[in-house]
Design a protein around this motif. Structure first.
Motif, PDB file in Angstrom:
ATOM      1  N   SER A 126      -7.632 -13.346  11.194  1.00 16.50           N
ATOM      2  CA  SER A 126      -7.669 -12.577   9.926  1.00 16.50           C
ATOM      3  C   SER A 126      -7.087 -11.187  10.252  1.00 16.50           C
ATOM      4  CB  SER A 126      -9.261 -12.379   9.883  1.00 16.50           C
ATOM      5  OG  SER A 126     -10.018 -13.506   9.541  1.00 16.50           O
ATOM      6  N   LEU A 127      -6.495 -10.407   9.217  1.00 15.26           N
ATOM      7  CA  LEU A 127      -5.839  -9.243   9.215  1.00 15.26           C
ATOM      8  C   LEU A 127      -6.446  -8.659   8.009  1.00 15.26           C
ATOM      9  CD1 LEU A 127      -2.086  -9.634  10.338  1.00 15.26           C
ATOM     10  CD2 LEU A 127      -4.246  -8.483  11.445  1.00 15.26           C
ATOM     11  N   ARG A 128      -6.651  -7.201   7.815  1.00 14.79           N
ATOM     12  CA  ARG A 128      -6.778  -6.462   6.831  1.00 14.79           C
ATOM     13  C   ARG A 128      -5.830  -5.568   6.433  1.00 14.79           C
ATOM     14  NH1 ARG A 128     -11.548  -5.728   3.832  1.00 14.79           N
ATOM     15  NH2 ARG A 128     -11.847  -3.799   2.639  1.00 14.79           N
ATOM     16  N   LEU A 129      -4.930  -5.539   5.201  1.00 13.69           N
ATOM     17  CA  LEU A 129      -4.139  -4.657   4.853  1.00 13.69           C
ATOM     18  C   LEU A 129      -4.604  -3.406   4.166  1.00 13.69           C
ATOM     19  CD1 LEU A 129      -0.879  -7.178   4.142  1.00 13.69           C
ATOM     20  CD2 LEU A 129      -1.756  -6.133   6.116  1.00 13.69           C
ATOM     21  N   SER A 130      -4.070  -2.330   4.161  1.00 12.57           N
ATOM     22  CA  SER A 130      -4.662  -1.188   3.307  1.00 12.57           C
ATOM     23  C   SER A 130      -3.303  -0.459   2.796  1.00 12.57           C
ATOM     24  CB  SER A 130      -5.185  -0.159   4.320  1.00 12.57           C
ATOM     25  OG  SER A 130      -6.474  -0.970   4.625  1.00 12.57           O
ATOM     26  N   CYS A 131      -3.600   0.024   1.498  1.00 13.17           N
ATOM     27  CA  CYS A 131      -2.782   0.729   0.896  1.00 13.17           C
ATOM     28  C   CYS A 131      -2.909   2.022   0.236  1.00 13.17           C
ATOM     29  CB  CYS A 131      -1.920  -0.135  -0.310  1.00 13.17           C
ATOM     30  SG  CYS A 131      -0.535   0.697  -1.154  1.00 13.17           S
ATOM     31  N   ALA A 132      -2.221   3.027   0.647  1.00 12.89           N
ATOM     32  CA  ALA A 132      -2.833   4.496   0.162  1.00 12.89           C
ATOM     33  C   ALA A 132      -1.744   5.044  -0.579  1.00 12.89           C
ATOM     34  CB  ALA A 132      -3.370   5.216   1.354  1.00 12.89           C
ATOM     35  N   ALA A 133      -2.263   5.382  -2.024  1.00 12.00           N
ATOM     36  CA  ALA A 133      -1.157   5.726  -2.729  1.00 12.00           C
ATOM     37  C   ALA A 133      -1.409   7.420  -2.921  1.00 12.00           C
ATOM     38  CB  ALA A 133      -1.326   5.131  -4.279  1.00 12.00           C
ATOM     39  N   SER A 134      -0.168   8.073  -3.186  1.00  9.20           N
ATOM     40  CA  SER A 134      -0.257   9.591  -3.397  1.00  9.20           C
ATOM     41  C   SER A 134       0.793   9.960  -4.226  1.00  9.20           C
ATOM     42  CB  SER A 134      -0.181  10.272  -1.987  1.00  9.20           C
ATOM     43  OG  SER A 134       1.130  10.077  -1.365  1.00  9.20           O
ATOM     44  N   GLY A 135       0.751  11.270  -4.654  1.00 14.60           N
ATOM     45  CA  GLY A 135       1.527  11.565  -5.640  1.00 14.60           C
ATOM     46  C   GLY A 135       1.140  11.689  -7.096  1.00 14.60           C
ATOM     47  N   ARG A 136       0.196  11.176  -7.467  1.00 19.62           N
ATOM     48  CA  ARG A 136      -0.466  10.819  -8.922  1.00 19.62           C
ATOM     49  C   ARG A 136      -1.562  10.038  -8.758  1.00 19.62           C
ATOM     50  NH1 ARG A 136       2.728   8.283 -13.330  1.00 19.62           N
ATOM     51  NH2 ARG A 136       0.636   8.371 -14.252  1.00 19.62           N
ATOM     52  N   THR A 137      -2.372   9.911  -9.881  1.00 15.09           N
ATOM     53  CA  THR A 137      -3.678   9.356  -9.665  1.00 15.09           C
ATOM     54  C   THR A 137      -3.083   7.908 -10.387  1.00 15.09           C
ATOM     55  OG1 THR A 137      -5.838   9.164 -10.587  1.00 15.09           O
ATOM     56  CG2 THR A 137      -4.225   9.871 -12.084  1.00 15.09           C
ATOM     57  N   PHE A 138      -3.827   6.832  -9.617  1.00 14.90           N
ATOM     58  CA  PHE A 138      -3.320   5.580 -10.093  1.00 14.90           C
ATOM     59  C   PHE A 138      -4.659   4.747 -11.001  1.00 14.90           C
ATOM     60  CE2 PHE A 138       0.695   4.362  -8.525  1.00 14.90           C
ATOM     61  CZ  PHE A 138       1.085   5.391  -7.647  1.00 14.90           C
ATOM     62  N   SER A 139      -5.571   5.744 -11.476  1.00 22.16           N
ATOM     63  CA  SER A 139      -6.799   5.168 -12.301  1.00 22.16           C
ATOM     64  C   SER A 139      -6.379   4.037 -13.204  1.00 22.16           C
ATOM     65  CB  SER A 139      -7.701   6.311 -12.607  1.00 22.16           C
ATOM     66  OG  SER A 139      -6.944   7.146 -13.494  1.00 22.16           O
ATOM     67  N   ASN A 140      -5.168   4.320 -13.851  1.00 30.25           N
ATOM     68  CA  ASN A 140      -4.858   3.647 -15.103  1.00 30.25           C
ATOM     69  C   ASN A 140      -3.841   2.351 -14.801  1.00 30.25           C
ATOM     70  OD1 ASN A 140      -6.234   4.875 -17.020  1.00 30.25           O
ATOM     71  ND2 ASN A 140      -4.770   6.563 -17.274  1.00 30.25           N
ATOM     72  N   TYR A 141      -3.587   2.340 -13.613  1.00 25.99           N
ATOM     73  CA  TYR A 141      -2.608   1.348 -12.784  1.00 25.99           C
ATOM     74  C   TYR A 141      -3.233   0.184 -12.385  1.00 25.99           C
ATOM     75  CZ  TYR A 141       1.243   4.209 -13.431  1.00 25.99           C
ATOM     76  OH  TYR A 141       2.512   5.366 -14.237  1.00 25.99           O
ATOM     77  N   ALA A 142      -2.739  -0.998 -12.272  1.00 24.26           N
ATOM     78  CA  ALA A 142      -3.189  -2.216 -11.392  1.00 24.26           C
ATOM     79  C   ALA A 142      -2.340  -2.005 -10.394  1.00 24.26           C
ATOM     80  CB  ALA A 142      -2.788  -3.604 -12.254  1.00 24.26           C
ATOM     81  N   MET A 143      -3.129  -2.359  -9.349  1.00 25.63           N
ATOM     82  CA  MET A 143      -2.554  -2.180  -7.810  1.00 25.63           C
ATOM     83  C   MET A 143      -2.416  -3.676  -7.077  1.00 25.63           C
ATOM     84  SD  MET A 143      -3.689   1.368  -6.368  1.00 25.63           S
ATOM     85  CE  MET A 143      -2.446   1.375  -5.116  1.00 25.63           C
ATOM     86  N   GLY A 144      -1.519  -4.060  -6.389  1.00 26.55           N
ATOM     87  CA  GLY A 144      -1.444  -5.314  -5.737  1.00 26.55           C
ATOM     88  C   GLY A 144      -0.723  -5.400  -4.667  1.00 26.55           C
ATOM     89  N   TRP A 145      -0.595  -6.776  -4.243  1.00 24.63           N
ATOM     90  CA  TRP A 145       0.295  -7.164  -3.064  1.00 24.63           C
ATOM     91  C   TRP A 145       1.367  -7.982  -3.435  1.00 24.63           C
ATOM     92  CZ3 TRP A 145      -0.189  -4.604   1.362  1.00 24.63           C
ATOM     93  CH2 TRP A 145      -1.319  -3.498   1.573  1.00 24.63           C
ATOM     94  N   PHE A 146       2.469  -7.948  -2.858  1.00 22.85           N
ATOM     95  CA  PHE A 146       3.476  -9.229  -2.980  1.00 22.85           C
ATOM     96  C   PHE A 146       3.932  -9.291  -1.553  1.00 22.85           C
ATOM     97  CE2 PHE A 146       4.731  -9.446  -7.590  1.00 22.85           C
ATOM     98  CZ  PHE A 146       4.065  -8.413  -7.783  1.00 22.85           C
ATOM     99  N   ARG A 147       4.625 -10.321  -1.302  1.00 21.60           N
ATOM    100  CA  ARG A 147       5.239 -10.766   0.146  1.00 21.60           C
ATOM    101  C   ARG A 147       6.530 -11.264   0.124  1.00 21.60           C
ATOM    102  NH1 ARG A 147       1.145 -15.654   1.936  1.00 21.60           N
ATOM    103  NH2 ARG A 147       1.802 -17.183   0.799  1.00 21.60           N
ATOM    104  N   GLN A 148       7.376 -11.135   1.109  1.00 20.14           N
ATOM    105  CA  GLN A 148       8.685 -11.612   1.080  1.00 20.14           C
ATOM    106  C   GLN A 148       8.808 -12.220   2.689  1.00 20.14           C
ATOM    107  OE1 GLN A 148      11.604  -8.791   0.030  1.00 20.14           O
ATOM    108  NE2 GLN A 148      13.333 -10.616  -0.282  1.00 20.14           N
ATOM    109  N   ALA A 149       8.991 -13.595   2.541  1.00 20.89           N
ATOM    110  CA  ALA A 149       9.162 -14.273   3.918  1.00 20.89           C
ATOM    111  C   ALA A 149      10.963 -14.356   4.087  1.00 20.89           C
ATOM    112  CB  ALA A 149       8.928 -15.642   3.767  1.00 20.89           C
ATOM    113  N   PRO A 150      11.279 -14.442   5.389  1.00 22.18           N
ATOM    114  CA  PRO A 150      12.730 -14.279   5.625  1.00 22.18           C
ATOM    115  C   PRO A 150      13.358 -15.525   4.691  1.00 22.18           C
ATOM    116  CG  PRO A 150      11.300 -14.421   7.600  1.00 22.18           C
ATOM    117  CD  PRO A 150      10.376 -14.504   6.406  1.00 22.18           C
TER     118      PRO A 150
END
Length: 120
Positions: A17-41
């Motif tokens: 298992s692993l746990r990824l975290s994302c911290a956003a700054s510079g504006r509030t993201f309360s009206n945004y969806a947030m998520g994850w994408f990935r890119q394999a080689p």
């Protein structure tokens, strides 16, 4: 200046298992969806998971039941990854979208990514 910064990537054995975290700054993201994408080689960037501003959760079929997305605040999003497989190996990117789109082209903001390597 808006920034999304990922953390938590690393090397793990298959089944781990692993746990990824994302911290956003510079504006509030309360009206945004947030998520994850990935890119394999050698592959394109793919949708992994998204949590909407109202808390609706979406998952790619390949990770459903193994990954869990959560959002403790407007500007943070986590991805708990269990039962990892070698095919989960990729650079994982945090992203934000003013809506609920789940395609890379629709994202408004991106992080720089964190590498997850799953050994067999």
């Amino acid at each position: 200046q808006v920034q999304l910064v990922e953390s938590g990537g690393g090397l793990v054995q298959a089944g781990g298992s692993l746990r990824l975290s994302c911290a956003a700054s510079g504006r509030t993201f309360s009206n945004y969806a947030m998520g994850w994408f990935r890119q394999a080689p050698g592959k394109g960037r793919q949708f992994v998971s998204l949590i909407s501003r109202s808390g609706n959760r979406f998952y790619a079929e390949s990770v459903r039941g193994r990954f869990t997305i959560s959002r403790d605040s407007a500007n943070t999003v986590d991805l708990q990854m269990n039962s990892l497989k070698p095919e989960d190996t990729a650079v994982y990117f945090c992203a934000a979208n003013f809506g609920q789109a789940r395609t890379p082209e629709a994202m408004d903001y991106w992080g720089k990514g964190t590498l997850v390597t799953v050994s067999s």
